[in-house]
Structure formats: C-alpha cells, structure tokens
Design an enzyme around this catalytic site. Structure first.
Site, mmCIF file in Angstrom:
data_model
loop_
_atom_site.group_PDB
_atom_site.id
_atom_site.type_symbol
_atom_site.label_atom_id
_atom_site.label_comp_id
_atom_site.label_asym_id
_atom_site.label_seq_id
_atom_site.Cartn_x
_atom_site.Cartn_y
_atom_site.Cartn_z
ATOM 1 N N HIS A 58 0.851 -1.188 0.000
ATOM 2 C CA HIS A 58 0.000 0.000 0.000
ATOM 3 C C HIS A 58 0.889 1.240 0.000
ATOM 4 C CE1 HIS A 58 -3.925 -1.854 1.777
ATOM 5 N NE2 HIS A 58 -3.354 -2.663 0.906
ATOM 6 N N GLU A 60 0.897 3.905 1.826
ATOM 7 C CA GLU A 60 1.371 4.307 3.151
ATOM 8 C C GLU A 60 2.520 3.426 3.629
ATOM 9 O OE1 GLU A 60 -3.240 4.561 3.546
ATOM 10 O OE2 GLU A 60 -1.781 3.470 2.330
ATOM 11 N N CYS A 88 -6.269 1.987 5.670
ATOM 12 C CA CYS A 88 -6.936 0.734 6.024
ATOM 13 C C CYS A 88 -6.397 0.278 7.385
ATOM 14 C CB CYS A 88 -6.650 -0.319 4.951
ATOM 15 S SG CYS A 88 -4.948 -0.923 4.983
ATOM 16 N N CYS A 91 -2.511 -0.268 7.385
ATOM 17 C CA CYS A 91 -1.758 0.989 7.320
ATOM 18 C C CYS A 91 -1.921 1.795 8.603
ATOM 19 C CB CYS A 91 -2.176 1.791 6.096
ATOM 20 S SG CYS A 91 -1.722 0.956 4.555
#
Length: 169
Positions: A58, A60, A88, A91
C-alpha cells in the site's frame, strides 16, 4: 510542525502525484508521502499491490518504510503522513507503530477505512500512540480520482465482455 494551507496543498499535491503514478501503471490510484518535522519529504509511495502481487504494498506502507530507512529508525516521531485515501487497518497499524504524529487524508473509505469510516483504530484508548488526524483534505479531488479510475475499469470490463459475446455469435 503545523502546516499552512499552502503547505498542506503542496504536500497533498505530492501525494496526488504518487497516486497518478499508480494509475499510470494500472494500479488503484492511491499515493502517500511522509514529511519530516523540518518539512522535508522523507518517504513517498503509491499503491503497488497488483504489480508486486503483495497485499502489503500500500502507498502508506511504502512511504513509511522509505522514511524509516531515510531516518535510520522505525520511530517517525513528529513526522506527518499525507495520503489520498483513508488508511486501512494494516496501514493504520503501521502509522500507530511508527509513531507518526499527524495523518492527513483525502477520500473516505467506506469499505476499509480505519480512521473513522468503518472503524477508528487511532482512537482506541489501549493503543500507546494516537496520531492527530485531519480527514477529508482535498476530499473531492481524491474521490474523483478514484471514481474515474473505477469507472474506466468498469468500461473496459464491459467492452471486453461485449467483444467476447460478439465472437461467440
């Protein structure tokens, strides 16, 4: 560090540029940057799940990993994260664990948002760190980028389906 409106706009623009890189590669357009207390960008990332076939890739996570390497520590104390989509749970956990001070995000994520949309991991009292969260920074731009991407995907899928029907006849 507190950012002026102009600084927030510029930093969020950098996150949008990362999201655009993801979109160019056919990934969901999500981008993130980590900013040190002195205002220097020390981490940047964009969604790479499909490219790398790795659920942890992801935006992040990539930006946090890069910032940790740059600073030589896992503690990103007094750093800020700018991201185009609400983090999410994975993260949000990385944000908590890395001690990021401020989280600025654009679009809300009603399916997986862990900063208030589905659950708010940042407000769980038992956790040892609670970042300051600024929700909806340039929300319209962030939402529109995602909506356009998914609309294009649906159109391509429909066209492929229609093409296959024509070949079947």
């Amino acid at each position: 560090m507190s950012f002026s409106s102009a600084e927030k706009k510029n930093l969020m623009q950098l996150a949008f540029e990362q999201a655009q890189k993801a979109q160019t590669l056919g990934e969901v357009p999500i981008g993130a940057i980590v900013v040190a207390p002195d205002g220097q960008v020390i981490g940047e990332g964009f969604n790479r799940r499909e490219l790398d076939q790795d659920a942890t890739q992801h935006a992040e996570m990539i930006a946090i990993r890069q910032a940790c390497l740059k600073l030589g520590t896992w503690r990103l104390i007094d750093c800020s994260l700018f991201v185009t989509l609400e983090p999410c749970p994975m993260c949000a956990g990385a944000i908590i664990n890395s001690r990021i001070k401020n989280v600025y995000f654009g679009a809300l994520d009603p399916k997986a948002g862990a900063a208030g949309s589905v659950v708010n991991l940042f407000e769980i009292a038992k956790f040892n760190h609670h970042p300051h969260v600024i929700r909806g920074l340039y929300r319209e731009e962030a939402s529109q980028m995602l909506k356009s991407f998914f609309k294009e995907i649906r159109q391509k899928q429909k066209a492929a389906k229609d093409t296959s029907k024509n070949f079947a006849n």
